[in-house]
Enzyme design. Structure first.
Site, PDB file in Angstrom:
ATOM      1  CD  GLU A 113      15.571 -31.381  55.409  1.00  0.00           C
ATOM      2  OE1 GLU A 113      16.521 -30.602  55.652  1.00  0.00           O
ATOM      3  OE2 GLU A 113      15.302 -32.359  56.101  1.00  0.00           O
ATOM      4  CE  LYS A 115      23.970 -25.868  51.046  1.00  0.00           C
ATOM      5  NZ  LYS A 115      24.229 -24.715  51.850  1.00  0.00           N
ATOM      6  CG  ASP A 117      22.537 -18.502  51.377  1.00  0.00           C
ATOM      7  OD1 ASP A 117      23.487 -18.890  52.097  1.00  0.00           O
ATOM      8  OD2 ASP A 117      22.701 -17.780  50.372  1.00  0.00           O
ATOM      9  CE1 TYR A 225      20.554 -27.677  59.125  1.00  0.00           C
ATOM     10  CE2 TYR A 225      19.349 -25.762  58.359  1.00  0.00           C
ATOM     11  CZ  TYR A 225      20.539 -26.359  58.761  1.00  0.00           C
ATOM     12  OH  TYR A 225      21.685 -25.630  58.808  1.00  0.00           O
ATOM     13  CE  LYS A 312      26.217 -23.748  47.630  1.00  0.00           C
ATOM     14  NZ  LYS A 312      27.504 -23.349  48.245  1.00  0.00           N
ATOM     15  CB  CYS A 406      34.415  16.566  48.544  1.00  0.00           C
ATOM     16  SG  CYS A 406      32.645  16.511  48.232  1.00  0.00           S
ATOM     17  CB  CYS A 409      32.295  20.936  48.462  1.00  0.00           C
ATOM     18  SG  CYS A 409      33.092  19.947  49.724  1.00  0.00           S
ATOM     19  CB  CYS A 424      33.018  15.293  51.957  1.00  0.00           C
ATOM     20  SG  CYS A 424      32.895  17.097  51.934  1.00  0.00           S
ATOM     21  CB  CYS A 430      29.730  19.366  51.219  1.00  0.00           C
ATOM     22  SG  CYS A 430      29.693  18.170  49.899  1.00  0.00           S
TER      23      CYS A 430
HETATM   24  S1  IVH Z   1      21.781 -30.719  57.175  1.00  0.00           S
HETATM   25  C1  IVH Z   1      25.292 -33.096  59.216  1.00  0.00           C
HETATM   26  N1  IVH Z   1      19.875 -29.372  56.008  1.00  0.00           N
HETATM   27  O1  IVH Z   1      24.200 -25.846  54.685  1.00  0.00           O
HETATM   28  C2  IVH Z   1      24.845 -32.051  58.283  1.00  0.00           C
HETATM   29  N2  IVH Z   1      21.968 -28.280  56.296  1.00  0.00           N
HETATM   30  O2  IVH Z   1      26.650 -26.088  53.140  1.00  0.00           O
HETATM   31  C3  IVH Z   1      23.708 -31.281  58.793  1.00  0.00           C
HETATM   32  N3  IVH Z   1      21.993 -25.952  55.499  1.00  0.00           N
HETATM   33  O3  IVH Z   1      26.260 -26.689  57.377  1.00  0.00           O
HETATM   34  C4  IVH Z   1      23.276 -30.230  57.871  1.00  0.00           C
HETATM   35  N4  IVH Z   1      19.908 -25.876  54.840  1.00  0.00           N
HETATM   36  O4  IVH Z   1      24.461 -24.781  57.680  1.00  0.00           O
HETATM   37  C5  IVH Z   1      21.153 -29.346  56.420  1.00  0.00           C
HETATM   38  N5  IVH Z   1      18.050 -28.311  55.047  1.00  0.00           N
HETATM   39  C6  IVH Z   1      19.325 -28.273  55.455  1.00  0.00           C
HETATM   40  C7  IVH Z   1      20.137 -27.138  55.312  1.00  0.00           C
HETATM   41  C8  IVH Z   1      21.469 -27.172  55.741  1.00  0.00           C
HETATM   42  C9  IVH Z   1      21.031 -25.199  54.972  1.00  0.00           C
HETATM   43  C10 IVH Z   1      23.374 -25.453  55.734  1.00  0.00           C
HETATM   44  C11 IVH Z   1      24.016 -25.926  56.991  1.00  0.00           C
HETATM   45  C12 IVH Z   1      25.208 -26.706  56.507  1.00  0.00           C
HETATM   46  C13 IVH Z   1      25.492 -26.031  55.205  1.00  0.00           C
HETATM   47  C14 IVH Z   1      26.340 -26.837  54.274  1.00  0.00           C
END
Ligand code: IVH
Length: 682
Positions: A113, A115, A117, A225, A312, A406, A409, A424, A430
């Site tokens: 999946e 990740k 942010d 997720y 990452k 400033c 001015c 300021c 100004c």
């Molecule tokens: S699974 C038991 N799946 O990344 C663990 N986490 O750095 C369940 N995150 O705490 C998490 N995308 O906040 C999972 N596809 C994804 C994710 C994901 C982002 C975050 C989540 C986690 C953090 C860890």
């Protein structure tokens, strides 16, 4: 390393990690890059592995960072909310797959999946209804942000379909898509607020707002997720997510089932490139063992599951030099330090400048002219200096002196309590502030007059304009004084100025540049009070009664209208024919719904926002919940059963879209606000 040295170093690393964890999770203003943070954590893990007797249960290697906030009620998590083991190396992903191969029988699969942010969220649905939403908190207890989460448009209040457990949890991430992030930051800069450094901070800051109405404007979005295995009984994680999607829950369909390391590597390779096309930030890939039974076999460490790992993406970084530091004055008087850099290519653009936000931030970074600095973009829009390469600092470098006066001015700068920035105070004298206000007045989202910074600069320098009202006194003769302006440009400008007189009141109000009054607040004020005199006469209490107006905004609006110069200028603008009330042919289609309070529910042939605009344009008032004061419920397809039940209970009339359209003049006449569909509306 001997033991006493190890003790010292371990404490040092723990302190760095705890400090930064606080800045990241609580202040939403990290000063260390994610990469540095992860490397520091790895250094601590290595030392603790070497000296196991120095491990303590409260070490950052054993505990997830805490986002707990005193403004919220707290509840324990049913199952601890853990983090993920992470790595930046493909070799370590390979090692993870090899360990899985060894530990498990053959024939298992991986679910890969994105990740996401953002900031983690845990939703609890009971009897198909959203019951509670908790942040991760410290992993054991979380902050109750249910009221705010109800404002996130893609999180259903009620599940659809069938088969959902009576009481279950589902976890995911709250994100701020780039589009909403840019809009929010532009608005914050307009009203003189410090912008968020990245969408993640903006998402978690927004989720912790104390006023849910304000959250509604932030454009947050959610993706789910993870369903704790105790919550549901599906054979695979993928099947559980598909079921959740069928219940109307937002689950990304960008996940893939992979059968081995080479498919995992393909998935990583693909998204390392294509993630740039996504409308939200991602910082890696999560690889999960797909079979629930096998997840149970592998179990958890104190901090993360053994059945998953996060790979990452390396945030793109560049090393460059600080050439100089400018101190810029904005239209609100805020002084922002900006570093001019030796141009350096980074993620497809050339970075030449980076904001240093404010004096505190500058001090924390300890940045100096001549320093070599790391600039990072990652999933972030604004390039930022993440750290200084101290080993390369020139021996003769000196700490920069944040100005006391400033730069424009010369007035002595002031700093209010609770404000990180210096200002300021010379609002009326100004030049930068005056020109900033004039530019703001003419800008696209305000009066939309065709004239930019250079024109305003010239007009100001020639003494033609000092306040916005002066624009409307300009005539062709004075405009011909501007450099390179010929009859054609004069005519274009005067026509554009004339057209601006029919700008709706809410935009005129925004154009005045009242501190903290951005586009959405101006709209709310205009709609609530209807005209400028009512706003000018409103008490602090009256002002605070408006949607997202809190103490700070109320005080700012109140003060603005206590200044006789502002009142005089408004009178001049009014005399020139600008709109200072919502009434009038353009903002109202009819009075057919005057005095009626209407609640809408379900889907209509136009979007819900458009439908609300139609109600307002015909004099009606929108309300979100059914009560004794509700005139009728406008029910579309799939109207909420709870609302319908409430109507029955209170004897409130339910009106269909067809009946409703018969109540108002034909729809073409009603100016429904046209909104561009976003990816998420499709
Ligand atoms: S699974 C038991 N799946 O990344 C663990 N986490 O750095 C369940 N995150 O705490 C998490 N995308 O906040 C999972 N596809 C994804 C994710 C994901 C982002 C975050 C989540 C986690 C953090 C860890």
């Amino acid at each position: 390393m001997d033991k006493s040295e190890a003790i010292r170093r371990i404490e040092e690393l723990r302190k760095v990690l705890r400090d930064n964890s606080y800045k990241y999770y609580v202040l939403n203003a990290p000063t260390m890059s994610d990469y540095e943070f992860d490397q520091t954590m790895k250094a601590l893990e290595a030392l603790e592995a070497e000296f196991p007797d120095l491990v303590t249960p409260d070490s950052p290697t054993r505990k997830v960072g805490s986002d707990l906030d005193r403004g919220f009620a707290q509840y324990p998590h049913r199952y601890p909310m853990l983090s993920l083991g992470n790595t930046y190396s493909i070799q370590e992903v390979e090692a993870f797959a090899q360990r899985a191969d060894k530990a498990l029988e053959s024939g298992f699969t991986y679910c890969c999946e994105l990740k996401f942010d953002g900031t983690a969220i845990c939703l609890n649905y009971v009897d198909g209804k959203l019951f509670r939403a908790l942040t991760r908190g410290d992993g054991v207890v979380g902050d109750d942000v249910t009221a705010n989460v109800r404002m996130i448009s893609n999180i259903p209040q009620t599940l659809k379909g069938s088969g959902w457990p009576r009481d279950f949890e589902i976890r995911g991430e709250v994100l701020m898509p780039f589009e909403a992030f840019e809009r929010l930051n532009a608005e914050r800069e307009e009203i003189g607020e410090a912008p968020f450094a990245n969408p993640r901070n903006a998402a978690s800051g927004s989720l912790k707002l104390l006023n849910p109405q304000e959250v509604a404007h932030r454009g947050l979005w959610c993706t789910l997720y993870h369903i704790p295995s105790q919550s549901v009984s599906y054979e695979t994680h993928d099947a559980a997510l598909s079921a959740a999607a069928s219940w109307g829950l937002p689950v990304s369909d960008l996940r893939r089932i992979c059968h081995g390391i080479s498919e995992i590597e393909d998935y990583i390779g693909y998204w390392d490139v294509h993630r740039k096309d996504l409308p939200y930030a991602t910082d890696g890939i999560v690889i999960k063992i797909n079979e629930m039974a096998l997840q149970t076999t592998l179990g958890f460490t104190a901090k993360s599951p053994r059945w998953a790992v996060a790979y990452k993406f390396q945030a793109e970084q560049a090393l460059t030099k600080v050439v100089s530091i400018d101190y810029q004055v904005g239209r609100t008087g805020a002084v922002t330090p900006v570093a001019n850099l030796e141009p350096v290519p980074l993620s497809g653009t050339v970075v030449k400048r980076a904001t240093l936000n404010n004096k505190d931030w500058m001090d924390q970074l300890d940045v100096r002219v001549g320093d070599s600095v790391y600039v990072e973009k990652g999933g972030e829009i604004i390039p930022k200096i993440t750290s200084v390469e101290l080993s390369a600092r020139p021996s003769d470098s000196v700490k920069p002196h944040f100005p006391d006066t400033c730069p424009d001015c010369g007035s002595a700068l002031v700093k209010e309590e609770d404000e990180a920035r210096w200002f300021c105070p010379n609002q009326d004298g100004c030049p930068t502030q005056i020109k900033g206000r004039l530019e703001h007045f003419l800008s696209r989202k305000a009066m939309n007059v065709i004239a930019g910074e250079a024109t305003v600069n010239q007009m100001y320098n020639l003494g033609l304009v000092l306040t916005p009202a002066d624009f409307y006194d300009l005539d062709a003769r004075s405009l011909m004084l501007l450099e390179n302006w010929k009859e054609k440009s004069v005519k274009r400008f005067l026509e554009s100025l004339e057209a601006s007189k029919s700008t709706p009141f809410e935009k005129v109000l925004y154009a005045l540049g009242i501190r903290f009054v951005g586009e959405s607040t101006a709209k709310e004020l205009a709609q609530h009070f209807g005209d400028v005199d009512s706003i000018a006469n409103a008490s602090l209490e009256d002002l605070r009664a408006v949607g997202d107006v809190g103490d700070v905004i109320a005080a700012s609006v109140y003060e603005y209208f206590r200044d006789s110069r502002h009142l005089a200028m408004i009178e001049r603008l009014r005399a020139h024919g600008l709109r200072f009330s919502t009434a009038g042919p353009q903002s109202k289609a009819s009075d057919a719904l005057a005095g009626l309070t209407i609640v809408i529910s379900g889907n209509f042939s136009i979007s819900r926002d458009d439908m609300k605009a139609v109600i307002e344009a015909n004099g009606g008032k929108n309300s979100s919940s059914v009560s004794g004061k509700t005139s009728f419920l406008l029910a579309g397809e799939k109207a909420g059963p709870e609302k319908l039940r409430k109507c029955e209970e209170l004897g409130v009339r339910v009106v269909s879209e067809k009946e409703f359209l018969e109540m108002i003049p034909s729809r073409e006449q009603a100016p429904a606000e046209v909104k561009e569909p976003t990816l998420f509306d499709l």
